[in-house]
Write an enzyme that holds these catalytic residues in place. Structure first.
Site, PDB file in Angstrom:
ATOM      1  N   THR A  98      27.184  13.134  20.099  1.00  0.00           N
ATOM      2  CA  THR A  98      28.486  13.133  19.442  1.00  0.00           C
ATOM      3  C   THR A  98      29.564  12.715  20.434  1.00  0.00           C
ATOM      4  O   THR A  98      30.428  11.885  20.125  1.00  0.00           O
ATOM      5  CB  THR A  98      28.798  14.531  18.879  1.00  0.00           C
ATOM      6  N   ASP A 393      17.724  19.107  22.189  1.00  0.00           N
ATOM      7  CA  ASP A 393      18.908  18.878  23.023  1.00  0.00           C
ATOM      8  C   ASP A 393      18.796  19.664  24.318  1.00  0.00           C
ATOM      9  O   ASP A 393      19.047  19.155  25.403  1.00  0.00           O
ATOM     10  CB  ASP A 393      20.186  19.311  22.279  1.00  0.00           C
TER      11      ASP A 393
HETATM   12  P1  ADP Z   1      27.078  16.589  21.594  1.00  0.00           P
HETATM   13  O1  ADP Z   1      26.270  15.938  20.510  1.00  0.00           O
HETATM   14  O2  ADP Z   1      28.037  15.627  22.201  1.00  0.00           O
HETATM   15  O3  ADP Z   1      26.269  17.330  22.585  1.00  0.00           O
HETATM   16  P2  ADP Z   1      27.948  19.189  20.716  1.00  0.00           P
HETATM   17  O4  ADP Z   1      28.288  19.541  19.320  1.00  0.00           O
HETATM   18  O5  ADP Z   1      26.691  19.723  21.283  1.00  0.00           O
HETATM   19  O6  ADP Z   1      28.000  17.624  20.823  1.00  0.00           O
HETATM   20  O7  ADP Z   1      29.174  19.659  21.612  1.00  0.00           O
HETATM   21  C1  ADP Z   1      29.205  19.462  22.997  1.00  0.00           C
HETATM   22  C2  ADP Z   1      30.557  19.818  23.548  1.00  0.00           C
HETATM   23  O8  ADP Z   1      30.859  21.198  23.316  1.00  0.00           O
HETATM   24  C3  ADP Z   1      30.611  19.620  25.041  1.00  0.00           C
HETATM   25  O9  ADP Z   1      31.800  18.987  25.405  1.00  0.00           O
HETATM   26  C4  ADP Z   1      30.557  21.036  25.587  1.00  0.00           C
HETATM   27  O10 ADP Z   1      31.175  21.160  26.848  1.00  0.00           O
HETATM   28  C5  ADP Z   1      31.287  21.793  24.534  1.00  0.00           C
HETATM   29  N1  ADP Z   1      30.955  23.215  24.526  1.00  0.00           N
HETATM   30  C6  ADP Z   1      29.761  23.801  24.381  1.00  0.00           C
HETATM   31  N2  ADP Z   1      29.841  25.137  24.454  1.00  0.00           N
HETATM   32  C7  ADP Z   1      31.156  25.423  24.638  1.00  0.00           C
HETATM   33  C8  ADP Z   1      31.919  26.632  24.797  1.00  0.00           C
HETATM   34  N3  ADP Z   1      31.329  27.822  24.745  1.00  0.00           N
HETATM   35  N4  ADP Z   1      33.248  26.523  24.954  1.00  0.00           N
HETATM   36  C9  ADP Z   1      33.843  25.313  24.986  1.00  0.00           C
HETATM   37  N5  ADP Z   1      33.189  24.157  24.855  1.00  0.00           N
HETATM   38  C10 ADP Z   1      31.869  24.193  24.686  1.00  0.00           C
HETATM   39 MG    MG Z   2      25.122  19.030  22.397  1.00  0.00          MG
END
Ligand code: ADP
Ligand code: MG
Length: 544
Positions: A98, A393
Protein backbone atom coordinates in the site's frame (compact mmCIF):
# COMPACT_ATOMS: atom_id res chain seq x y z
CA UNK A 1 3.76 19.63 -30.33
CA UNK A 2 1.25 19.16 -27.59
CA UNK A 3 -1.92 19.94 -29.49
CA UNK A 4 -3.86 17.15 -31.11
CA UNK A 5 -3.91 17.49 -34.86
CA UNK A 6 -6.86 19.53 -36.06
CA UNK A 7 -7.18 17.73 -39.36
CA UNK A 8 -7.30 14.00 -38.94
CA UNK A 9 -4.50 12.34 -40.86
CA UNK A 10 -4.96 8.62 -40.80
CA UNK A 11 -1.71 6.84 -40.17
CA UNK A 12 -3.23 4.19 -37.98
CA UNK A 13 -6.00 1.70 -38.68
CA UNK A 14 -9.46 3.02 -37.97
CA UNK A 15 -10.02 1.14 -34.77
CA UNK A 16 -6.82 2.43 -33.16
CA UNK A 17 -6.94 5.24 -30.67
CA UNK A 18 -4.22 7.64 -29.88
CA UNK A 19 -3.48 10.24 -27.24
CA UNK A 20 -0.65 12.65 -27.54
CA UNK A 21 1.23 15.06 -25.29
CA UNK A 22 -0.55 16.54 -22.32
CA UNK A 23 -3.69 14.54 -22.96
CA UNK A 24 -1.77 11.29 -22.70
CA UNK A 25 0.01 12.47 -19.57
CA UNK A 26 -3.13 13.70 -17.91
CA UNK A 27 -5.09 10.54 -18.55
CA UNK A 28 -2.29 8.28 -17.45
CA UNK A 29 -1.69 10.25 -14.29
CA UNK A 30 -5.37 10.29 -13.50
CA UNK A 31 -5.71 6.54 -13.99
CA UNK A 32 -2.68 5.87 -11.80
CA UNK A 33 -3.93 8.23 -9.12
CA UNK A 34 -7.31 6.56 -8.98
CA UNK A 35 -5.56 3.30 -8.20
CA UNK A 36 -3.64 4.94 -5.37
CA UNK A 37 -6.80 6.55 -4.03
CA UNK A 38 -8.47 3.17 -3.95
CA UNK A 39 -5.98 1.55 -1.61
CA UNK A 40 -5.26 4.67 0.42
CA UNK A 41 -7.93 4.12 3.03
CA UNK A 42 -6.47 0.75 3.99
CA UNK A 43 -3.08 2.05 5.15
CA UNK A 44 -2.00 1.46 8.70
CA UNK A 45 -3.44 -0.22 11.76
CA UNK A 46 -6.56 1.89 11.58
CA UNK A 47 -7.08 1.50 7.88
CA UNK A 48 -10.37 0.18 6.57
CA UNK A 49 -10.98 -3.07 4.74
CA UNK A 50 -12.29 -3.63 1.25
CA UNK A 51 -14.86 -6.15 0.24
CA UNK A 52 -14.29 -7.44 -3.25
CA UNK A 53 -16.89 -9.50 -5.03
CA UNK A 54 -15.99 -11.26 -8.25
CA UNK A 55 -18.28 -12.23 -11.13
CA UNK A 56 -19.01 -15.56 -9.47
CA UNK A 57 -20.05 -13.82 -6.27
CA UNK A 58 -16.97 -14.95 -4.32
CA UNK A 59 -16.11 -12.49 -1.60
CA UNK A 60 -12.69 -11.40 -0.43
CA UNK A 61 -12.40 -9.08 2.55
CA UNK A 62 -8.97 -7.61 2.86
CA UNK A 63 -6.77 -4.75 3.84
CA UNK A 64 -3.87 -5.95 1.73
CA UNK A 65 -2.87 -3.56 -1.07
CA UNK A 66 -1.68 -6.10 -3.58
CA UNK A 67 -4.67 -8.38 -3.05
CA UNK A 68 -7.10 -5.53 -3.62
CA UNK A 69 -5.40 -4.48 -6.83
CA UNK A 70 -5.12 -8.00 -8.16
CA UNK A 71 -8.77 -8.74 -7.49
CA UNK A 72 -9.87 -5.51 -9.17
CA UNK A 73 -9.09 -6.62 -12.72
CA UNK A 74 -7.77 -3.22 -13.69
CA UNK A 75 -7.62 -2.53 -17.42
CA UNK A 76 -6.18 0.91 -18.02
CA UNK A 77 -2.52 0.50 -19.01
CA UNK A 78 -1.17 3.18 -16.67
CA UNK A 79 -3.31 1.87 -13.84
CA UNK A 80 -1.92 -1.57 -14.54
CA UNK A 81 1.56 -0.22 -14.05
CA UNK A 82 0.53 0.78 -10.54
CA UNK A 83 -0.61 -2.77 -9.91
CA UNK A 84 2.83 -3.88 -11.04
CA UNK A 85 4.44 -1.77 -8.29
CA UNK A 86 2.38 -3.58 -5.72
CA UNK A 87 3.38 -6.91 -7.22
CA UNK A 88 7.06 -6.01 -7.29
CA UNK A 89 6.89 -4.87 -3.69
CA UNK A 90 5.12 -8.11 -2.79
CA UNK A 91 7.77 -10.19 -4.49
CA UNK A 92 10.75 -8.24 -3.23
CA UNK A 93 9.68 -7.79 0.36
CA UNK A 94 6.17 -9.13 0.91
CA UNK A 95 5.02 -6.04 2.80
CA UNK A 96 4.61 -2.35 2.13
CA UNK A 97 2.46 -2.72 -0.98
CA UNK A 98 0.00 0.00 0.00
CA UNK A 99 2.83 2.34 0.93
CA UNK A 100 4.50 1.91 -2.46
CA UNK A 101 1.30 2.56 -4.39
CA UNK A 102 0.37 5.62 -2.32
CA UNK A 103 3.80 7.17 -2.81
CA UNK A 104 3.64 6.57 -6.56
CA UNK A 105 0.18 8.14 -6.75
CA UNK A 106 1.36 11.14 -4.82
CA UNK A 107 4.50 11.56 -6.92
CA UNK A 108 2.27 11.71 -9.99
CA UNK A 109 -0.13 14.15 -8.38
CA UNK A 110 2.74 16.50 -7.56
CA UNK A 111 4.11 16.04 -11.07
CA UNK A 112 0.80 17.15 -12.48
CA UNK A 113 1.14 20.47 -10.66
CA UNK A 114 4.65 20.88 -12.00
CA UNK A 115 3.45 20.07 -15.51
CA UNK A 116 0.87 22.80 -15.20
CA UNK A 117 3.70 25.18 -14.39
CA UNK A 118 5.13 24.28 -17.79
CA UNK A 119 8.00 22.26 -16.37
CA UNK A 120 9.04 19.65 -18.88
CA UNK A 121 8.40 16.03 -17.90
CA UNK A 122 12.03 15.16 -18.56
CA UNK A 123 13.13 17.70 -15.99
CA UNK A 124 10.64 16.36 -13.46
CA UNK A 125 11.78 12.83 -14.19
CA UNK A 126 15.39 13.81 -13.62
CA UNK A 127 14.60 15.60 -10.39
CA UNK A 128 12.60 12.59 -9.19
CA UNK A 129 15.41 10.22 -10.05
CA UNK A 130 17.98 12.30 -8.16
CA UNK A 131 15.63 12.52 -5.19
CA UNK A 132 14.97 8.79 -5.22
CA UNK A 133 18.69 8.07 -5.13
CA UNK A 134 19.21 10.57 -2.35
CA UNK A 135 16.30 9.08 -0.40
CA UNK A 136 17.98 5.66 -0.51
CA UNK A 137 21.11 7.20 0.91
CA UNK A 138 19.24 9.00 3.67
CA UNK A 139 17.36 5.84 4.60
CA UNK A 140 20.60 3.87 4.83
CA UNK A 141 21.99 6.56 7.10
CA UNK A 142 19.11 6.66 9.53
CA UNK A 143 18.52 2.87 9.62
CA UNK A 144 19.08 1.04 12.89
CA UNK A 145 21.43 -1.95 12.89
CA UNK A 146 19.95 -4.86 14.78
CA UNK A 147 21.00 -8.23 16.12
CA UNK A 148 19.10 -10.74 14.02
CA UNK A 149 19.03 -13.19 16.91
CA UNK A 150 17.14 -10.76 19.09
CA UNK A 151 13.83 -12.56 19.29
CA UNK A 152 12.05 -9.79 21.18
CA UNK A 153 12.87 -7.34 18.40
CA UNK A 154 11.77 -9.80 15.72
CA UNK A 155 8.44 -10.15 17.50
CA UNK A 156 7.95 -6.40 17.43
CA UNK A 157 8.46 -6.39 13.69
CA UNK A 158 5.82 -9.07 13.36
CA UNK A 159 3.44 -7.07 15.52
CA UNK A 160 3.90 -4.01 13.34
CA UNK A 161 3.41 -6.03 10.17
CA UNK A 162 0.22 -7.73 11.26
CA UNK A 163 -1.31 -4.78 13.04
CA UNK A 164 -1.94 -3.32 9.60
CA UNK A 165 -4.38 -6.11 8.93
CA UNK A 166 -7.09 -4.56 11.02
CA UNK A 167 -9.93 -7.01 10.62
CA UNK A 168 -8.27 -9.74 12.58
CA UNK A 169 -6.78 -9.48 16.00
CA UNK A 170 -3.85 -11.78 15.93
CA UNK A 171 -2.75 -13.25 19.15
CA UNK A 172 0.73 -13.36 20.63
CA UNK A 173 0.83 -17.08 19.98
CA UNK A 174 0.78 -16.49 16.26
CA UNK A 175 3.52 -13.93 16.60
CA UNK A 176 5.80 -16.49 18.25
CA UNK A 177 4.95 -19.06 15.57
CA UNK A 178 5.94 -16.72 12.77
CA UNK A 179 9.26 -15.83 14.38
CA UNK A 180 10.07 -19.50 15.03
CA UNK A 181 9.13 -20.49 11.48
CA UNK A 182 11.40 -17.92 9.88
CA UNK A 183 14.30 -18.68 12.20
CA UNK A 184 13.87 -22.38 11.50
CA UNK A 185 14.34 -21.96 7.74
CA UNK A 186 17.05 -19.29 7.95
CA UNK A 187 20.28 -20.70 6.57
CA UNK A 188 23.52 -19.26 7.81
CA UNK A 189 26.58 -19.19 5.68
CA UNK A 190 29.93 -17.70 6.56
CA UNK A 191 29.10 -14.23 5.35
CA UNK A 192 25.35 -13.93 5.59
CA UNK A 193 22.05 -15.46 6.50
CA UNK A 194 19.46 -16.13 3.85
CA UNK A 195 15.82 -16.95 4.26
CA UNK A 196 14.01 -18.77 1.49
CA UNK A 197 10.42 -18.01 2.37
CA UNK A 198 9.21 -20.72 0.01
CA UNK A 199 10.33 -23.15 2.67
CA UNK A 200 7.53 -21.97 4.91
CA UNK A 201 4.29 -23.58 3.93
CA UNK A 202 1.06 -22.01 5.05
CA UNK A 203 -1.75 -24.51 5.37
CA UNK A 204 -5.20 -23.11 6.02
CA UNK A 205 -8.02 -24.94 7.78
CA UNK A 206 -11.22 -23.28 8.83
CA UNK A 207 -12.54 -24.19 12.23
CA UNK A 208 -11.21 -23.52 15.70
CA UNK A 209 -9.78 -20.11 16.47
CA UNK A 210 -6.71 -18.19 15.42
CA UNK A 211 -4.98 -19.24 18.63
CA UNK A 212 -5.30 -22.89 17.59
CA UNK A 213 -2.82 -22.23 14.81
CA UNK A 214 0.39 -24.17 15.16
CA UNK A 215 3.88 -24.56 13.81
CA UNK A 216 4.78 -27.95 12.46
CA UNK A 217 8.48 -28.77 12.34
CA UNK A 218 8.13 -30.29 8.98
CA UNK A 219 5.41 -30.52 6.43
CA UNK A 220 1.69 -31.03 6.50
CA UNK A 221 0.15 -32.72 3.53
CA UNK A 222 -3.51 -32.28 2.80
CA UNK A 223 -3.98 -36.01 2.12
CA UNK A 224 -5.14 -38.94 4.17
CA UNK A 225 -3.60 -42.39 4.20
CA UNK A 226 -4.96 -44.37 1.29
CA UNK A 227 -6.06 -47.45 3.20
CA UNK A 228 -7.94 -47.71 6.47
CA UNK A 229 -5.74 -50.64 7.63
CA UNK A 230 -2.59 -48.56 7.45
CA UNK A 231 -1.18 -47.38 10.75
CA UNK A 232 -2.41 -43.98 11.96
CA UNK A 233 1.06 -43.02 13.09
CA UNK A 234 4.56 -44.12 12.27
CA UNK A 235 7.43 -43.36 14.62
CA UNK A 236 10.96 -43.09 13.23
CA UNK A 237 9.64 -42.88 9.74
CA UNK A 238 11.75 -43.99 6.79
CA UNK A 239 10.28 -42.03 3.95
CA UNK A 240 10.16 -42.76 0.25
CA UNK A 241 9.04 -40.05 -2.19
CA UNK A 242 7.78 -41.35 -5.51
CA UNK A 243 6.81 -39.44 -8.57
CA UNK A 244 5.76 -42.57 -10.47
CA UNK A 245 2.45 -44.38 -10.09
CA UNK A 246 2.15 -47.55 -8.09
CA UNK A 247 -0.05 -49.05 -10.75
CA UNK A 248 0.33 -51.86 -13.21
CA UNK A 249 1.82 -50.67 -16.47
CA UNK A 250 -1.00 -49.86 -18.79
CA UNK A 251 -0.89 -51.29 -22.22
CA UNK A 252 -0.40 -48.65 -24.88
CA UNK A 253 -3.56 -47.41 -26.53
CA UNK A 254 -2.73 -49.24 -29.72
CA UNK A 255 -2.26 -52.61 -28.05
CA UNK A 256 -5.04 -55.10 -28.26
CA UNK A 257 -5.52 -57.63 -25.57
CA UNK A 258 -7.57 -60.60 -26.63
CA UNK A 259 -8.90 -62.70 -23.84
CA UNK A 260 -10.83 -65.76 -24.89
CA UNK A 261 -10.86 -68.04 -21.89
CA UNK A 262 -11.33 -67.62 -18.15
CA UNK A 263 -7.79 -68.99 -17.72
CA UNK A 264 -6.35 -66.22 -19.83
CA UNK A 265 -8.29 -63.70 -17.78
CA UNK A 266 -6.92 -65.22 -14.60
CA UNK A 267 -3.39 -65.13 -15.99
CA UNK A 268 -3.78 -61.51 -16.96
CA UNK A 269 -4.96 -60.50 -13.51
CA UNK A 270 -2.18 -62.47 -11.88
CA UNK A 271 0.34 -60.83 -14.14
CA UNK A 272 -0.92 -57.41 -13.03
CA UNK A 273 -0.90 -58.43 -9.40
CA UNK A 274 2.64 -59.66 -9.72
CA UNK A 275 3.77 -56.33 -11.13
CA UNK A 276 2.22 -54.53 -8.18
CA UNK A 277 3.60 -57.05 -5.72
CA UNK A 278 7.08 -56.53 -7.14
CA UNK A 279 6.75 -52.81 -6.63
CA UNK A 280 5.68 -53.22 -3.05
CA UNK A 281 8.46 -55.76 -2.46
CA UNK A 282 10.94 -53.20 -3.67
CA UNK A 283 9.50 -50.70 -1.19
CA UNK A 284 9.78 -53.29 1.56
CA UNK A 285 13.36 -54.03 0.57
CA UNK A 286 14.13 -50.34 1.00
CA UNK A 287 12.67 -50.68 4.52
CA UNK A 288 10.41 -47.72 3.87
CA UNK A 289 7.50 -47.39 6.28
CA UNK A 290 6.04 -44.23 4.75
CA UNK A 291 5.44 -43.58 1.05
CA UNK A 292 4.33 -40.32 -0.53
CA UNK A 293 3.33 -40.78 -4.12
CA UNK A 294 2.74 -37.92 -6.50
CA UNK A 295 0.69 -40.17 -8.76
CA UNK A 296 -1.90 -42.88 -8.12
CA UNK A 297 -1.67 -46.01 -6.01
CA UNK A 298 -3.61 -49.03 -7.24
CA UNK A 299 -6.10 -50.66 -4.85
CA UNK A 300 -4.13 -53.88 -4.84
CA UNK A 301 -0.87 -52.07 -4.10
CA UNK A 302 -2.68 -50.24 -1.30
CA UNK A 303 -3.72 -53.58 0.12
CA UNK A 304 -0.17 -55.01 0.02
CA UNK A 305 1.26 -51.87 1.60
CA UNK A 306 -1.35 -51.87 4.34
CA UNK A 307 -0.61 -55.53 5.11
CA UNK A 308 3.03 -54.60 5.73
CA UNK A 309 2.05 -51.71 7.95
CA UNK A 310 3.35 -49.11 5.50
CA UNK A 311 1.72 -45.67 5.57
CA UNK A 312 1.03 -44.25 2.12
CA UNK A 313 -0.52 -41.15 0.54
CA UNK A 314 -1.25 -40.69 -3.13
CA UNK A 315 -1.67 -37.75 -5.51
CA UNK A 316 0.49 -35.52 -3.32
CA UNK A 317 1.03 -32.06 -4.81
CA UNK A 318 4.39 -31.44 -6.42
CA UNK A 319 5.05 -28.42 -4.21
CA UNK A 320 4.45 -30.61 -1.17
CA UNK A 321 6.76 -33.29 -2.54
CA UNK A 322 9.51 -30.70 -2.84
CA UNK A 323 8.95 -29.50 0.70
CA UNK A 324 8.91 -33.09 1.95
CA UNK A 325 12.18 -33.66 0.20
CA UNK A 326 13.75 -30.64 1.90
CA UNK A 327 12.39 -31.45 5.33
CA UNK A 328 13.15 -35.18 5.38
CA UNK A 329 16.22 -35.38 3.18
CA UNK A 330 14.49 -37.85 0.87
CA UNK A 331 15.08 -37.63 -2.86
CA UNK A 332 12.13 -37.73 -5.21
CA UNK A 333 12.37 -41.01 -7.12
CA UNK A 334 10.92 -41.23 -10.59
CA UNK A 335 11.73 -44.85 -11.24
CA UNK A 336 11.08 -47.17 -8.33
CA UNK A 337 13.43 -49.83 -9.74
CA UNK A 338 16.40 -47.46 -9.39
CA UNK A 339 15.56 -46.35 -5.86
CA UNK A 340 18.24 -47.04 -3.29
CA UNK A 341 19.20 -46.36 0.29
CA UNK A 342 20.43 -42.84 -0.43
CA UNK A 343 16.99 -41.79 -1.66
CA UNK A 344 15.40 -42.44 1.70
CA UNK A 345 14.39 -39.67 4.07
CA UNK A 346 13.59 -39.60 7.75
CA UNK A 347 11.22 -37.98 10.19
CA UNK A 348 10.60 -38.53 13.88
CA UNK A 349 6.91 -38.98 13.33
CA UNK A 350 4.40 -39.27 10.53
CA UNK A 351 0.79 -39.22 11.59
CA UNK A 352 -2.69 -38.74 10.31
CA UNK A 353 -4.75 -36.24 12.24
CA UNK A 354 -8.21 -34.86 11.75
CA UNK A 355 -8.41 -31.09 11.53
CA UNK A 356 -12.00 -29.87 11.47
CA UNK A 357 -13.18 -33.27 10.33
CA UNK A 358 -10.71 -33.59 7.47
CA UNK A 359 -7.81 -35.99 7.70
CA UNK A 360 -4.35 -34.63 6.98
CA UNK A 361 -0.89 -36.13 7.19
CA UNK A 362 1.74 -34.48 9.34
CA UNK A 363 5.41 -35.17 8.89
CA UNK A 364 7.00 -33.94 12.07
CA UNK A 365 10.22 -33.85 14.05
CA UNK A 366 12.48 -33.83 11.07
CA UNK A 367 16.12 -33.70 12.11
CA UNK A 368 16.98 -30.64 10.13
CA UNK A 369 13.65 -29.21 9.07
CA UNK A 370 14.61 -26.68 6.47
CA UNK A 371 10.94 -26.65 5.61
CA UNK A 372 8.23 -25.89 8.14
CA UNK A 373 4.48 -25.45 8.01
CA UNK A 374 2.28 -22.94 9.71
CA UNK A 375 -1.15 -24.43 10.17
CA UNK A 376 -3.54 -21.48 10.23
CA UNK A 377 -6.86 -21.86 11.96
CA UNK A 378 -9.72 -19.41 12.20
CA UNK A 379 -13.46 -19.20 12.45
CA UNK A 380 -14.34 -18.54 8.83
CA UNK A 381 -12.70 -18.78 5.46
CA UNK A 382 -12.43 -14.98 5.24
CA UNK A 383 -10.66 -14.79 8.57
CA UNK A 384 -8.23 -17.56 7.66
CA UNK A 385 -7.47 -15.95 4.31
CA UNK A 386 -6.74 -12.57 5.85
CA UNK A 387 -4.61 -14.14 8.58
CA UNK A 388 -2.66 -15.89 5.86
CA UNK A 389 -2.00 -12.58 4.12
CA UNK A 390 -0.93 -11.01 7.40
CA UNK A 391 1.42 -13.92 8.07
CA UNK A 392 2.92 -13.60 4.60
CA UNK A 393 3.60 -9.89 5.16
CA UNK A 394 5.23 -10.66 8.49
CA UNK A 395 7.34 -13.47 7.04
CA UNK A 396 8.54 -11.18 4.27
CA UNK A 397 9.44 -8.51 6.81
CA UNK A 398 11.35 -10.92 9.01
CA UNK A 399 13.22 -12.36 6.07
CA UNK A 400 14.19 -8.84 5.00
CA UNK A 401 15.43 -8.00 8.48
CA UNK A 402 17.37 -11.22 8.90
CA UNK A 403 19.03 -10.79 5.52
CA UNK A 404 19.97 -7.15 5.89
CA UNK A 405 20.10 -6.66 9.66
CA UNK A 406 18.64 -3.18 9.34
CA UNK A 407 15.34 -1.70 10.43
CA UNK A 408 13.59 1.62 10.71
CA UNK A 409 10.78 2.72 12.99
CA UNK A 410 7.40 3.27 11.33
CA UNK A 411 4.36 5.43 11.88
CA UNK A 412 5.43 7.87 9.19
CA UNK A 413 8.68 8.73 10.96
CA UNK A 414 11.09 7.64 8.22
CA UNK A 415 9.06 9.39 5.53
CA UNK A 416 9.12 12.70 7.42
CA UNK A 417 12.80 12.35 8.18
CA UNK A 418 13.65 11.58 4.55
CA UNK A 419 11.46 14.47 3.39
CA UNK A 420 13.28 16.82 5.75
CA UNK A 421 16.71 15.77 4.51
CA UNK A 422 15.50 15.85 0.90
CA UNK A 423 14.45 19.47 1.26
CA UNK A 424 17.97 20.32 2.41
CA UNK A 425 19.29 18.47 -0.60
CA UNK A 426 16.81 20.26 -2.88
CA UNK A 427 18.18 23.60 -1.76
CA UNK A 428 21.55 22.53 -3.12
CA UNK A 429 20.06 21.84 -6.55
CA UNK A 430 19.63 24.47 -9.17
CA UNK A 431 16.52 25.56 -10.96
CA UNK A 432 13.63 23.34 -11.78
CA UNK A 433 15.07 20.11 -10.40
CA UNK A 434 14.81 21.79 -7.05
CA UNK A 435 11.05 22.04 -7.51
CA UNK A 436 10.92 18.37 -8.40
CA UNK A 437 12.95 17.37 -5.36
CA UNK A 438 10.67 19.40 -3.10
CA UNK A 439 7.68 17.76 -4.74
CA UNK A 440 9.27 14.39 -4.01
CA UNK A 441 9.62 15.35 -0.34
CA UNK A 442 5.97 16.44 -0.26
CA UNK A 443 4.93 13.13 -1.78
CA UNK A 444 6.64 11.16 0.97
CA UNK A 445 4.69 13.05 3.58
CA UNK A 446 1.55 11.45 2.19
CA UNK A 447 2.31 8.37 4.29
CA UNK A 448 2.00 9.98 7.75
CA UNK A 449 -0.82 12.13 6.38
CA UNK A 450 -2.74 9.06 5.27
CA UNK A 451 -2.03 7.23 8.53
CA UNK A 452 -3.52 10.21 10.38
CA UNK A 453 -6.50 10.52 8.06
CA UNK A 454 -7.31 6.84 8.35
CA UNK A 455 -7.24 7.16 12.13
CA UNK A 456 -9.72 10.03 11.98
CA UNK A 457 -7.09 12.58 13.04
CA UNK A 458 -6.51 16.04 11.62
CA UNK A 459 -3.76 15.47 9.04
CA UNK A 460 -2.64 19.10 8.92
CA UNK A 461 -2.04 19.32 12.67
CA UNK A 462 -0.24 16.01 12.63
CA UNK A 463 2.08 16.93 9.78
CA UNK A 464 2.92 20.31 11.30
CA UNK A 465 3.72 18.72 14.66
CA UNK A 466 5.68 15.90 13.08
CA UNK A 467 7.80 18.31 11.08
CA UNK A 468 8.48 20.36 14.18
CA UNK A 469 9.55 17.26 16.11
CA UNK A 470 11.90 16.22 13.33
CA UNK A 471 13.37 19.70 13.07
CA UNK A 472 13.98 19.28 16.76
CA UNK A 473 16.11 16.24 16.07
CA UNK A 474 13.58 13.55 17.02
CA UNK A 475 14.18 11.39 14.02
CA UNK A 476 11.75 8.64 14.96
CA UNK A 477 8.85 10.92 15.80
CA UNK A 478 5.78 9.41 14.19
CA UNK A 479 2.05 9.41 14.58
CA UNK A 480 0.56 7.18 17.24
CA UNK A 481 -2.62 6.34 15.43
CA UNK A 482 -4.33 5.16 18.59
CA UNK A 483 -3.92 8.30 20.67
CA UNK A 484 -3.32 10.90 17.99
CA UNK A 485 -0.12 12.01 19.67
CA UNK A 486 3.33 12.43 18.21
CA UNK A 487 5.55 9.77 19.73
CA UNK A 488 8.93 8.16 19.31
CA UNK A 489 8.06 5.18 17.14
CA UNK A 490 11.19 3.27 18.06
CA UNK A 491 10.20 3.46 21.73
CA UNK A 492 6.65 2.51 20.73
CA UNK A 493 8.14 -0.63 19.19
CA UNK A 494 6.66 0.11 15.78
CA UNK A 495 9.49 -1.43 13.80
CA UNK A 496 9.79 -2.31 10.14
CA UNK A 497 12.54 -3.60 7.92
CA UNK A 498 14.57 -0.95 6.12
CA UNK A 499 13.94 -2.83 2.90
CA UNK A 500 10.19 -2.12 2.99
CA UNK A 501 10.94 1.58 2.74
CA UNK A 502 13.84 1.44 0.30
CA UNK A 503 11.94 -0.83 -2.05
CA UNK A 504 8.72 1.20 -1.80
CA UNK A 505 10.49 4.41 -2.74
CA UNK A 506 12.45 2.69 -5.46
CA UNK A 507 9.51 1.12 -7.23
CA UNK A 508 7.23 4.11 -6.70
CA UNK A 509 9.73 6.49 -8.25
CA UNK A 510 10.54 4.14 -11.11
CA UNK A 511 6.92 3.78 -12.11
CA UNK A 512 6.03 7.43 -11.74
CA UNK A 513 9.01 8.39 -13.87
CA UNK A 514 8.01 5.84 -16.44
CA UNK A 515 4.44 7.13 -16.57
CA UNK A 516 5.66 10.73 -16.76
CA UNK A 517 7.85 10.03 -19.74
CA UNK A 518 4.97 8.73 -21.84
CA UNK A 519 3.67 11.39 -24.19
CA UNK A 520 1.95 9.19 -26.69
CA UNK A 521 -0.47 6.35 -26.17
CA UNK A 522 -1.25 4.34 -29.27
CA UNK A 523 -3.76 1.65 -28.57
CA UNK A 524 -5.35 -1.05 -30.66
CA UNK A 525 -9.03 -0.46 -29.95
CA UNK A 526 -10.40 2.21 -27.73
CA UNK A 527 -8.91 3.05 -24.35
CA UNK A 528 -12.38 3.25 -22.92
CA UNK A 529 -15.99 2.95 -23.87
CA UNK A 530 -16.34 6.73 -23.94
CA UNK A 531 -13.78 7.64 -26.50
CA UNK A 532 -10.06 8.02 -26.29
CA UNK A 533 -9.84 11.64 -25.16
CA UNK A 534 -10.37 13.35 -21.87
CA UNK A 535 -10.93 12.08 -18.37
CA UNK A 536 -13.49 9.59 -19.56
CA UNK A 537 -10.67 7.42 -20.83
CA UNK A 538 -10.66 5.22 -17.81
CA UNK A 539 -11.24 1.87 -19.40
CA UNK A 540 -12.22 -0.77 -16.93
CA UNK A 541 -11.83 1.35 -13.83
CA UNK A 542 -14.44 0.51 -11.24
CA UNK A 543 -16.90 3.15 -10.15
CA UNK A 544 -15.64 4.96 -7.10
P1 ADP B 1 1.47 -1.69 3.68
O1 ADP B 1 0.71 -2.51 2.67
O2 ADP B 1 2.12 -0.52 3.04
O3 ADP B 1 2.37 -2.49 4.54
P2 ADP B 1 -0.13 -1.39 6.05
O4 ADP B 1 -1.61 -1.29 6.07
O5 ADP B 1 0.48 -2.64 6.55
O6 ADP B 1 0.33 -1.06 4.59
O7 ADP B 1 0.41 -0.16 6.90
C1 ADP B 1 1.78 0.08 7.07
C2 ADP B 1 2.01 1.41 7.74
O8 ADP B 1 1.41 1.44 9.03
C3 ADP B 1 3.48 1.67 7.94
O9 ADP B 1 3.78 2.99 7.59
C4 ADP B 1 3.67 1.45 9.43
O10 ADP B 1 4.75 2.19 9.96
C5 ADP B 1 2.37 1.91 9.98
N1 ADP B 1 2.07 1.34 11.29
C6 ADP B 1 1.99 0.06 11.66
N2 ADP B 1 1.73 -0.08 12.96
C7 ADP B 1 1.62 1.18 13.46
C8 ADP B 1 1.36 1.75 14.76
N3 ADP B 1 1.13 0.96 15.80
N4 ADP B 1 1.33 3.08 14.87
C9 ADP B 1 1.55 3.87 13.80
N5 ADP B 1 1.80 3.41 12.57
C10 ADP B 1 1.85 2.09 12.39
MG1 MG C 1 1.97 -3.92 5.97
Amino acid sequence: MTNSPQQPVYILPENYSRQIGKDAQRTNIMAARIVAETVRTTLGPRGMDKMLVDTLGDVVITNDGVTILQEMEIEHPAAKMMVEIAKTQEEEVGDGTTTAVIIAGELLKKAETLLEQEIHPTVIAKGYQMSADKAQEILQNIAIKVDINDEVMLKKIVTTAISGKGSVSIKDSLNAIIVRAVREVAEKSATKTVVDIDNIKIEKKTGGGISDSELIQGVSVDKEKVHSQMPREVKDARILLLDCALEAKEAGSDTQIRINTPEQMQAFIEQEEKQLKDMVDKIIALRANVVFCQKGIDDIAQHFLAKKGIYACRRVKQSDMEKLSKATGAKIVSNLKDANESDMGAAGMVEEKKISGEAMTFVKDCKNPKAVTILVRGGTEHVVDEVERAIKDAIGDLAAVIETGKIVAGGGAPEIEVAKELRKYAASLGGKEQLAANAFADALESIPRTLAENAGLDPIDIIVNLKAAHEDGQKWAGVDVFTGEIKDMEKMHVLEPLKVKTQAIKSASEVSIMILRIDDVIAAGKLSGRGPQGPGAMGGMPEM
